[in-house]
Write an enzyme that holds these catalytic residues in place. Structure first.
Site, PDB file in Angstrom:
ATOM      1  N   ASP A 138       0.826  -1.204   0.000  1.00 23.63           N
ATOM      2  CA  ASP A 138       0.000   0.000   0.000  1.00 23.63           C
ATOM      3  C   ASP A 138       0.867   1.263   0.000  1.00 23.63           C
ATOM      4  OD1 ASP A 138      -2.352   1.456  -0.019  1.00 23.63           O
ATOM      5  OD2 ASP A 138      -3.288   0.273   1.564  1.00 23.63           O
ATOM      6  N   GLY A 163      15.065  -5.047   5.438  1.00 27.80           N
ATOM      7  CA  GLY A 163      15.904  -5.806   4.526  1.00 27.80           C
ATOM      8  C   GLY A 163      17.194  -6.265   5.177  1.00 27.80           C
ATOM      9  N   GLU A 186       6.261  -1.509  11.610  1.00 21.81           N
ATOM     10  CA  GLU A 186       7.647  -1.732  11.219  1.00 21.81           C
ATOM     11  C   GLU A 186       8.046  -3.130  11.677  1.00 21.81           C
ATOM     12  OE1 GLU A 186      11.109  -0.477   9.267  1.00 21.81           O
ATOM     13  OE2 GLU A 186       9.307   0.735   9.601  1.00 21.81           O
TER      14      GLU A 186
END
Length: 270
Positions: A138, A163, A186
């Site tokens: 989104d 990542g 997060e």
């Protein structure tokens, strides 16, 4: 094109040579280009789950780092506003599938895989990421390098999925099939969010976050179990002097939860 086994053998050597500041050969650079091409079309992944457990391919992660290190930035002509990066826009090299929707100004780096019937709203998806079929990223969400997003996942607006490149992490973050990640959440440091789990808005979770199961009273780390519904909360310290952030498993998903978090198939391109 190089065989995958050859790449798996040589990429760690290329990575080691990079750390020793060696100048790469044309063959080594071609191997790195091949790895990114295979990531881009989904042939290989940073991690995969083929036997019920997630396996990290360290050589793929090393190849991504070496590719970025050796690749000279070029001006990107895909935008009216000039950009400069070492990795081109994904769809400079491959056409967008008719069954995929990419909304501007999304930026997807070459080397990220985008599955069928996905919806990518204005967001950022880094090299080596894997977005499986039917998922939505989104608006203003970001998916980090090597992160693994399963099928029919909704990453809500403003969320970040960690990542592996900076800082260098041992494993990328994994969001398994059918998960819902609430807005402004997060998830980082190689967390695994198991199939069907639901994270409430504003949920910040990493390897050091305590996960408290309200049902069993147990505390765990690093992994959210299947179908868990998780909200932000706090747990008091042992001496009661202060409280620390925690992820609270309040229940496991039921029909009511699924109704509220179900993806809208009408928004998915055919």
């Amino acid at each position: 094109m190089y065989a995958i086994q050859d790449l798996a053998t040589h990429c760690p050597k290329i990575y080691k040579n990079m750390l020793n500041k060696s100048i790469p050969t044309d063959r080594e650079l071609a191997m790195l280009d091949t790895v990114i091409q295979l990531l881009d079309n989904g042939t290989i992944r940073v991690m995969s789950n083929e036997t019920g457990s997630w396996v990290l391919y360290e050589w793929v992660k090393q190849a991504i780092v070496a590719y970025i290190h050796y690749k000279q930035p070029n001006d990107l002509s895909d935008y009216k506003i000039p950009y400069r990066d070492h990795t081109p826009y994904k769809y400079s090299n491959t056409p967008i599938r008719s069954c995929t929707r990419i909304v501007p100004p999304s930026h997807i780096r070459y080397g990220a895989y985008i599955g069928q019937r996905t919806v990518i709203m204005p967001s950022f998806i880094n090299i080596g990421a894997y977005i499986d079929d039917g998922s939505m990223i989104d608006s203003f969400a970001s998916v980090g390098s090597g992160a693994q997003i399963g099928k029919n996942v909704h990453i809500a607006a403003g969320s970040g999925i960690g990542g592996v490149l900076e800082p260098m992490q041992a494993k990328p973050t994994i969001i398994e099939d059918e998960c819902f990640i609430g807005a402004r959440s997060e998830v980082s440091e190689g967390m695994i969010i198991r199939r069907g789990a639901v994270l409430a808005s504003g949920m910040h979770i990493s390897q050091s976050t305590r996960i408290y199961n309200r049902v069993t009273k147990e505390i765990s780390y690093g992994e959210i179990p299947e179908d868990a519904v998780v909200v932000p909360g706090t747990i008091p310290s042992e001496d009661g002097a202060y409280s620390l952030h925690a992820a609270i498993i309040v229940k496991f998903a039921d029909k009511n939860t699924r109704r509220k978090t179900a993806i809208n198939q009408l928004l998915r391109p055919e």
